[in-house]
Design a protein around this motif. Sequence first.
Motif, mmCIF file in Angstrom:
data_model
loop_
_atom_site.group_PDB
_atom_site.id
_atom_site.type_symbol
_atom_site.label_atom_id
_atom_site.label_comp_id
_atom_site.label_asym_id
_atom_site.label_seq_id
_atom_site.Cartn_x
_atom_site.Cartn_y
_atom_site.Cartn_z
ATOM 1 N N ILE A 188 1.798 -15.698 -28.902
ATOM 2 C CA ILE A 188 2.103 -15.554 -27.472
ATOM 3 C C ILE A 188 1.148 -14.551 -26.832
ATOM 4 N N GLU A 199 4.419 -15.936 -34.537
ATOM 5 C CA GLU A 199 4.915 -16.365 -33.232
ATOM 6 C C GLU A 199 4.619 -15.348 -32.131
ATOM 7 N N GLY A 223 4.511 -25.721 -22.871
ATOM 8 C CA GLY A 223 3.645 -24.550 -22.820
ATOM 9 C C GLY A 223 2.186 -24.909 -22.663
ATOM 10 N N SER A 282 -1.472 -22.459 -25.426
ATOM 11 C CA SER A 282 -0.178 -22.698 -24.800
ATOM 12 C C SER A 282 0.299 -21.368 -24.239
ATOM 13 N N THR A 283 1.320 -21.426 -23.401
ATOM 14 C CA THR A 283 1.892 -20.164 -22.913
ATOM 15 C C THR A 283 2.969 -19.653 -23.859
ATOM 16 N N THR A 284 3.296 -20.454 -24.882
ATOM 17 C CA THR A 284 4.283 -20.048 -25.883
ATOM 18 C C THR A 284 3.651 -20.191 -27.260
ATOM 19 N N SER A 285 4.459 -20.142 -28.303
ATOM 20 C CA SER A 285 3.983 -20.378 -29.660
ATOM 21 C C SER A 285 4.467 -21.748 -30.108
ATOM 22 N N GLU A 286 3.553 -22.589 -30.555
ATOM 23 C CA GLU A 286 3.906 -23.948 -30.959
ATOM 24 C C GLU A 286 4.013 -24.093 -32.478
#
Length: 701
Positions: free
Chosen positions: A547, A543, A584, A534-538
């Motif tokens: 990223i 965290e 993300g 993802s482009t973020t933290s899921e």
Amino acid sequence: MTSTAHGSARAGGDVPTDRLVAGRRPVAAESGTTRQPSDGSRFRPEIEGLRAVASLLVVVYHVWIGRVSGGVDVFFALTGFLAAGQLVRAAERGGIDLFRQWGRTLRRLVPPAAVVLIGTIVASLLLLPESRWPQTVREVVTSAFFVENWQLAADSVDYYAAHNTASVVQHFWSLSIQGQFAIVFPVVVIVATLAARRAGIAGRPAVVALLVSATAISLVWSVVSTATDQTYAYFDSLTRVWEFTLGGLLALGIHRLRLPSWAGLVLGWGGLAGLAACGMMLDVEAGFPGYLALWPVLCAAAVIVAGDTTHHLGSARFLSSRPMQYLGSISFPLYLWHWPVLTLALVTFHTEEPGLRLGLAIIGTSLLLAAATRHFVEDPLLRRARRRSGPLRDHRVAVLALVPVLVLALAWHAVTTARAAPSGVAGDANHPGAMALQPGFVDRGSPDAEPIPPAVSANEDWVKYEEPENGCHDLPEHAALQLCTYVPAPDPAAPTVVVVGDSHMAQFLPAVGPIAQERGWRVQTLIRPGCPLSTTSESNIGEVDCITWNQQTLDALSRLSPALVVAQATHNVRAGRTEATPPGMVEAWNRLADAGVPVLGVRDNPRFDHAPPSCVDTYGRSAPECDVPRSDLYPRVSSLPAGTPSTVSFLDLSDSICLSTTCPPEIGRVMVYLDDNHLTGTFTASLAPVVGNRIAALIGR
């Protein structure tokens, strides 16, 4: 423990300390007179009573409240208080016999601990599910050698071990820290006094200066470490040093304090009230040790300073009462027994909350076992030690007490290893696994065949993708990444499939490997537990690191340009149908689409609030208690959200993981899960025919 559930609340402990000088109970003077607190050079019955209060708080909080009380911090402070006074006085009288000091410590700690460990092994063999045996055997051994806290600390930063259930000997972490202190602290006092003697100064000020420095350094480290990695900090010996040394400083300076009787009255009862309220008012489990541990330590200090107050209403009268004195005398074995009794009772009665009647039975049983341990183990050993002395006797007693523990643990390990051997492999006639749910399947296996992996080894069925033979290497241009080759290909020009994401994708590898081996493809991995692509933290695991890892992974995949990327397409499949495809993930797929990299998005498997293997182990195969309604987890129709690029294909394996109405723990005589949310490597291997056909269609070779 790493879990925060009631059954895994972290337990505290108490180390018994020999009474330094026998003495009578203090006679109360008239209210209003002043008194001078004792540094422990005579018997102080109120300290024995304080131990009773701390142990009762630990037990009651664990049994009924499901939280940590802060009582263990009281034990740490008391250990430091009594040890510092004893050792400094011994040094001032002429020196410390280190070998004898260690022997006395081992004689006090090891025999009662060994009795509890032996009883726990026997009870666990009878009552504990086999799926929990490997972890328990390992922790019994680390507990016997006073390193259980480091085992739990290591597990807390090991993503795969962090999913372990709280063991029946988890509470030995605090005893381990106290044992380590009891071994190291005499050496520290000896070094400090020798250095002071060479410098021509008194030994006591040198020890005080050393304790002040250790207190400051450890407290600062505790605050910093708790803020950055609380779970590890909780079990780290270094974050707890200040609690012992603060107690030691109190012992070396308390004789200077002169308080009016009313002040002792306020301090004593105020300290007890603060201890009782600590676990309810503070987030002890998530915030300790750090600065929050100052609360119970300072409360204990207040009670110690109040001492044998001369006020007729002082707390010392309560703490010095006969019931509190007796409870204090069995506080060590009470702490040792209550946790295995509690955890085994919860397993036996299939409950997470003991309730009033079962809770009272647990406490009553623990008290009886503690009393028996004191009268039939501790007291006889103490009487023999007084009659017979020798430089090796105490050490010999400790070693002999450990022998049956280690023999039983070794035998248990042998039984565990023998039962861990599987009776077949995924895909054979007796173990079709996921293929049993395919249309037209005909079961030709024996319905009585044992499931694989066996219960005793199911929770260790992790896929090994970081082995040296897999050719793992760091990517110089991407410091956060490690690229591993799961299936090598002899042809450098062979298509490459890269499996990317978190531990769920790591467990998915056996479903991909067979088709790659058959057709000469290469399978590589970019895996980071807790970090789906993802482009973020899921997730809440690392965290910031997730990223960074995701950004570098997307850059690396764009440069590698594999034939196919296999990644997770949905996340958080739980009861309440919380499954979703985070934005993300879609953004990451679009970045790969821009680089011309196709993606196979795999629908996530369910996550539960219990461990299915343990459920089967407890209730039996095909038990309805272990089946979760499919409709609670998966919506009837699932598709990828708007904005998904055409280069992404969706692989929905829910029909291979769940039946039409339930998601069971066993399919085709193969255990589906190894813990509360990971598929076993054995089960994913049974998915290979379905997954292989899909990948072959996408790659076209």
